[in-house]
Motif scaffolding. Structure first.
Motif, mmCIF file in Angstrom:
data_model
loop_
_atom_site.group_PDB
_atom_site.id
_atom_site.type_symbol
_atom_site.label_atom_id
_atom_site.label_comp_id
_atom_site.label_asym_id
_atom_site.label_seq_id
_atom_site.Cartn_x
_atom_site.Cartn_y
_atom_site.Cartn_z
ATOM 1 N N ARG A 1 -3.357 12.914 5.548
ATOM 2 C CA ARG A 1 -2.711 12.788 4.233
ATOM 3 C C ARG A 1 -3.157 13.889 3.285
ATOM 4 O O ARG A 1 -2.433 14.260 2.371
ATOM 5 C CB ARG A 1 -3.031 11.428 3.603
ATOM 6 C CG ARG A 1 -2.229 10.293 4.167
ATOM 7 C CD ARG A 1 -2.484 8.998 3.377
ATOM 8 N NE ARG A 1 -2.561 7.907 4.310
ATOM 9 C CZ ARG A 1 -3.656 7.228 4.626
ATOM 10 N NH1 ARG A 1 -4.804 7.495 4.060
ATOM 11 N NH2 ARG A 1 -3.606 6.262 5.501
ATOM 12 N N ASN A 2 -4.361 14.407 3.520
ATOM 13 C CA ASN A 2 -4.908 15.462 2.661
ATOM 14 C C ASN A 2 -4.711 16.857 3.252
ATOM 15 O O ASN A 2 -5.336 17.815 2.791
ATOM 16 C CB ASN A 2 -6.386 15.193 2.377
ATOM 17 C CG ASN A 2 -6.552 14.024 1.430
ATOM 18 O OD1 ASN A 2 -6.142 14.089 0.275
ATOM 19 N ND2 ASN A 2 -7.126 12.938 1.911
ATOM 20 N N GLU B 1 -6.520 9.525 6.808
ATOM 21 C CA GLU B 1 -6.871 10.008 5.459
ATOM 22 C C GLU B 1 -6.894 11.530 5.425
ATOM 23 O O GLU B 1 -6.380 12.149 4.481
ATOM 24 C CB GLU B 1 -8.232 9.454 5.031
ATOM 25 C CG GLU B 1 -8.213 7.975 4.710
ATOM 26 C CD GLU B 1 -9.580 7.475 4.281
ATOM 27 O OE1 GLU B 1 -10.312 8.209 3.596
ATOM 28 O OE2 GLU B 1 -9.917 6.323 4.642
ATOM 29 N N TYR B 2 -7.476 12.142 6.439
ATOM 30 C CA TYR B 2 -7.537 13.602 6.476
ATOM 31 C C TYR B 2 -6.146 14.211 6.649
ATOM 32 O O TYR B 2 -5.834 15.238 6.048
ATOM 33 C CB TYR B 2 -8.487 14.082 7.573
ATOM 34 C CG TYR B 2 -9.944 13.798 7.280
ATOM 35 C CD1 TYR B 2 -10.469 13.921 5.991
ATOM 36 C CD2 TYR B 2 -10.810 13.411 8.292
ATOM 37 C CE1 TYR B 2 -11.802 13.655 5.722
ATOM 38 C CE2 TYR B 2 -12.147 13.160 8.029
ATOM 39 C CZ TYR B 2 -12.638 13.282 6.747
ATOM 40 O OH TYR B 2 -13.964 13.026 6.485
ATOM 41 N N GLU C 1 -16.755 12.968 6.035
ATOM 42 C CA GLU C 1 -17.551 11.760 5.867
ATOM 43 C C GLU C 1 -18.909 11.909 6.551
ATOM 44 O O GLU C 1 -19.050 12.673 7.515
ATOM 45 C CB GLU C 1 -16.811 10.555 6.440
ATOM 46 C CG GLU C 1 -16.693 10.605 7.962
ATOM 47 C CD GLU C 1 -16.100 9.364 8.589
ATOM 48 O OE1 GLU C 1 -16.107 8.288 7.974
ATOM 49 O OE2 GLU C 1 -15.626 9.488 9.726
ATOM 50 N N PHE D 1 -8.497 5.608 11.231
ATOM 51 C CA PHE D 1 -8.224 5.452 9.792
ATOM 52 C C PHE D 1 -8.685 6.685 9.015
ATOM 53 O O PHE D 1 -7.995 7.170 8.120
ATOM 54 C CB PHE D 1 -8.905 4.197 9.230
ATOM 55 C CG PHE D 1 -8.235 2.910 9.613
ATOM 56 C CD1 PHE D 1 -6.892 2.697 9.352
ATOM 57 C CD2 PHE D 1 -8.942 1.896 10.231
ATOM 58 C CE1 PHE D 1 -6.265 1.512 9.699
ATOM 59 C CE2 PHE D 1 -8.324 0.708 10.586
ATOM 60 C CZ PHE D 1 -6.988 0.510 10.314
ATOM 61 N N GLN D 2 -9.863 7.201 9.377
ATOM 62 C CA GLN D 2 -10.363 8.401 8.715
ATOM 63 C C GLN D 2 -9.461 9.588 9.019
ATOM 64 O O GLN D 2 -9.177 10.405 8.145
ATOM 65 C CB GLN D 2 -11.802 8.689 9.153
ATOM 66 C CG GLN D 2 -12.464 9.783 8.347
ATOM 67 C CD GLN D 2 -12.609 9.413 6.878
ATOM 68 O OE1 GLN D 2 -13.082 8.336 6.542
ATOM 69 N NE2 GLN D 2 -12.188 10.298 5.998
#
Length: 184
Positions: free
Chosen positions: A144-145, A141-142, A33, A137-138
């Motif tokens: 999860r990826n 997300e990372y 990001e 939160f970011q």
């Protein structure tokens, strides 16, 4: 209106759209990001937390939130490894000097950042929490990826639990629950 000041701030703020959050790069995240991406969600989180905390001056909190990373348009996003090598006073002085260059020495932006860094008001504490929540939160997300290098950000969240912000303990509990599920 001081048009020179206005356009100068816009010029520097536009850099935030192109500057990545370096901490994610150091943890192996491809195409992380931007600072502007981060700042947008900090603003949203600030707004939502303010709705749960009516004693907080929402206008003042949002002002702090909007400018909280503006100094990074000059300093860039300084990763933790680098911050650990700098004294707090060196980092804060550099940030304030960059904002004075941008907006002027007596500008409200400088005062808001001084307040944010001192965490001297309920509003500055709420924005600090929003900033850290956005990072978490970011990080989720990372994770999860498949970017496992971001796990260190979840090691100790007690510093957030101690802030007196309505709704924050429940949010932290949910983040910890999701993090633990992703670790499995």
């Amino acid at each position: 209106m001081d048009l020179k000041r206005f356009f100068r701030i816009q010029e520097y703020a536009s850099r935030l759209k192109r500057l990545p959050r370096n901490g994610w790069i150091f943890r192996g995240v491809d195409n992380p990001e931007s600072i502007a991406d981060h700042s947008y969600r900090v603003n949203l989180i600030t707004y939502l937390l303010c709705l749960e905390n009516p004693d907080i001056n929402i206008e003042h909190a949002l002002k702090i939130s909007i400018v909280h990373d503006l100094g990074e348009s000059i300093l860039t996003d300084i990763p933790k490894e680098t911050q650990d090598l700098l004294t707090d006073s060196v980092k804060l002085t550099a940030e304030l000097d960059s904002l004075k260059k941008l907006a002027g020495p007596d500008d409200e932006i400088v005062l808001l950042i001084t307040e944010y860094n001192a965490r001297s008001t309920p509003e500055s504490n709420l924005v600090y929490a929003a900033d850290k929540l956005e990072m978490l939160f970011q990080g989720l997300e990372y994770l999860r990826n498949g970017y496992s290098g971001v796990r260190e950000f979840f090691k100790n969240l007690d510093y957030l639990k101690d802030l007196n912000i309505r709704g924050l303990p429940e949010i932290i509990s949910e983040i910890e629950l999701e993090y633990n599920n992703l670790r499995k």
